[in-house]
Design a protein around this motif. Structure first.
Motif, PDB file in Angstrom:
ATOM      1  N   VAL A 130       1.215  -0.703   0.108  1.00 17.85           N
ATOM      2  CA  VAL A 130       0.383  -0.334   0.398  1.00 17.85           C
ATOM      3  C   VAL A 130       0.947   1.188   0.161  1.00 17.85           C
ATOM      4  CG1 VAL A 130      -1.398   1.018   0.930  1.00 17.85           C
ATOM      5  CG2 VAL A 130      -1.726  -0.999   1.290  1.00 17.85           C
ATOM      6  N   CYS A 131       1.960   1.636   1.134  1.00 19.91           N
ATOM      7  CA  CYS A 131       2.839   2.463   0.793  1.00 19.91           C
ATOM      8  C   CYS A 131       3.223   2.713  -0.520  1.00 19.91           C
ATOM      9  CB  CYS A 131       4.285   2.274   2.499  1.00 19.91           C
ATOM     10  SG  CYS A 131       2.743   1.874   3.657  1.00 19.91           S
ATOM     11  N   ASN A 132       3.615   1.636  -0.971  1.00 16.77           N
ATOM     12  CA  ASN A 132       4.712   1.144  -2.315  1.00 16.77           C
ATOM     13  C   ASN A 132       3.729   2.557  -3.424  1.00 16.77           C
ATOM     14  OD1 ASN A 132       7.827   1.168  -3.556  1.00 16.77           O
ATOM     15  ND2 ASN A 132       6.524  -0.546  -4.184  1.00 16.77           N
ATOM     16  N   ALA A 133       2.739   1.648  -3.772  1.00 19.63           N
ATOM     17  CA  ALA A 133       1.932   2.310  -4.423  1.00 19.63           C
ATOM     18  C   ALA A 133       2.077   3.513  -4.467  1.00 19.63           C
ATOM     19  CB  ALA A 133       0.413   0.923  -4.418  1.00 19.63           C
ATOM     20  N   ARG A 138       6.174   2.870  10.059  1.00 17.42           N
ATOM     21  CA  ARG A 138       4.574   2.511  10.555  1.00 17.42           C
ATOM     22  C   ARG A 138       4.224   3.941   9.895  1.00 17.42           C
ATOM     23  NH1 ARG A 138       2.063   1.095  15.306  1.00 17.42           N
ATOM     24  NH2 ARG A 138       3.543  -0.214  16.179  1.00 17.42           N
ATOM     25  N   ARG A 139       4.805   4.771   9.666  1.00 20.86           N
ATOM     26  CA  ARG A 139       4.601   6.136   9.235  1.00 20.86           C
ATOM     27  C   ARG A 139       5.440   6.544   8.224  1.00 20.86           C
ATOM     28  NH1 ARG A 139       2.046   5.345  13.980  1.00 20.86           N
ATOM     29  NH2 ARG A 139       0.479   5.722  14.899  1.00 20.86           N
ATOM     30  N   LEU A 140       4.980   7.507   7.709  1.00 29.16           N
ATOM     31  CA  LEU A 140       5.932   8.104   6.683  1.00 29.16           C
ATOM     32  C   LEU A 140       6.647   8.840   7.288  1.00 29.16           C
ATOM     33  CD1 LEU A 140       3.767   8.982   4.382  1.00 29.16           C
ATOM     34  CD2 LEU A 140       5.781   7.084   3.471  1.00 29.16           C
ATOM     35  N   HIS A 141       7.738   9.365   6.952  1.00 24.81           N
ATOM     36  CA  HIS A 141       8.894  10.632   7.830  1.00 24.81           C
ATOM     37  C   HIS A 141       9.313  11.065   6.465  1.00 24.81           C
ATOM     38  CE1 HIS A 141       7.764   7.794  11.432  1.00 24.81           C
ATOM     39  NE2 HIS A 141       9.307   9.152  11.899  1.00 24.81           N
ATOM     40  N   ALA A 142       9.472  12.435   7.136  1.00 23.51           N
ATOM     41  CA  ALA A 142      10.459  13.013   5.780  1.00 23.51           C
ATOM     42  C   ALA A 142      11.301  14.303   6.511  1.00 23.51           C
ATOM     43  CB  ALA A 142       9.107  13.963   4.829  1.00 23.51           C
ATOM     44  N   VAL A 143      11.546  14.376   5.500  1.00 16.33           N
ATOM     45  CA  VAL A 143      12.426  15.292   6.421  1.00 16.33           C
ATOM     46  C   VAL A 143      12.764  16.552   5.322  1.00 16.33           C
ATOM     47  CG1 VAL A 143      15.433  16.093   7.583  1.00 16.33           C
ATOM     48  CG2 VAL A 143      14.287  14.119   7.668  1.00 16.33           C
TER      49      VAL A 143
END
Length: 127
Positions: free
Chosen positions: A17-20, A62-67
Motif C-alpha cells: 500500500v505504501c509503495n503504491a 508505521r508512518r511516513l517520515h520526511a526531512v
C-alpha cells in the motif's frame, strides 16, 4: 511547481500500500523529483537514516517520515501534507488538511489507518 524547500521522504517499499501510494505521488511529482525538490528513499536500505531524530526502521514502517532542507522532521499526516503541498494539482489538499483544526483530524485519521496498515503488514510478512 512550489518554492517550498527540498523534502526527503522515507517510506517502506515492502508495504504494498505504501509503495503504491509513493509511486503514484512520484509519478505526479516527476518534475519536482527530477529537479531535486523532493526525493523518495527506502528505509529498508538505510535503516539508521533518521536515528538523529530518534526514529528507527519500525517508526518508518508505521508512518511516513520526511526531512526538509531546514532539517525539520515531518511524520505521518504532517509528512503527507508536506508531500501534497509539493504535488502539482494537490497543493490545495495539503493546504486544506494542514489548516489549524483540520490538521488534528488529519493526524487522528492518518494514525488510525497507519496503525491498521502496520498490523496488516506484520501479519502478511511484508518486511
Amino acid at each position: 511547481m512550489t518554492d517550498l524547500p527540498k523534502l526527503t521522504v522515507w517510506y517502506n517499499t515492502k508495504c504494498p500500500v505504501c509503495n503504491a501510494g509513493i509511486n503514484r505521488q512520484r509519478n505526479r511529482l516527476l518534475r519536482a523529483a527530477q529537479s531535486g525538490a523532493i526525493e523518495f528513499r527506502d528505509i529498508n536500505f538505510e535503516p539508521d537514516a533518521l536515528a538523529r531524530f530518534g526514529a528507527d526502521i519500525e517508526d518508518v514502517r508505521r508512518r511516513l517520515h520526511a526531512v526538509d532542507a531546514g532539517d525539520k522532521l515531518h511524520v505521518g499526516a504532517d509528512c503527507a501534507v508536506a508531500i501534497w503541498r509539493r504535488t502539482p494539482g494537490e497543493g490545495w489538499l495539503g493546504r486544506l488538511l494542514g489548516l489549524p483544526g483540520l490538521i488534528q483530524v488529519s493526524r487522528f485519521t492518518y494514525d488510525r489507518f497507519a496503525d491498521l496498515l502496520y498490523v496488516w503488514n506484520r501479519r502478511k510478512g511484508h518486511w
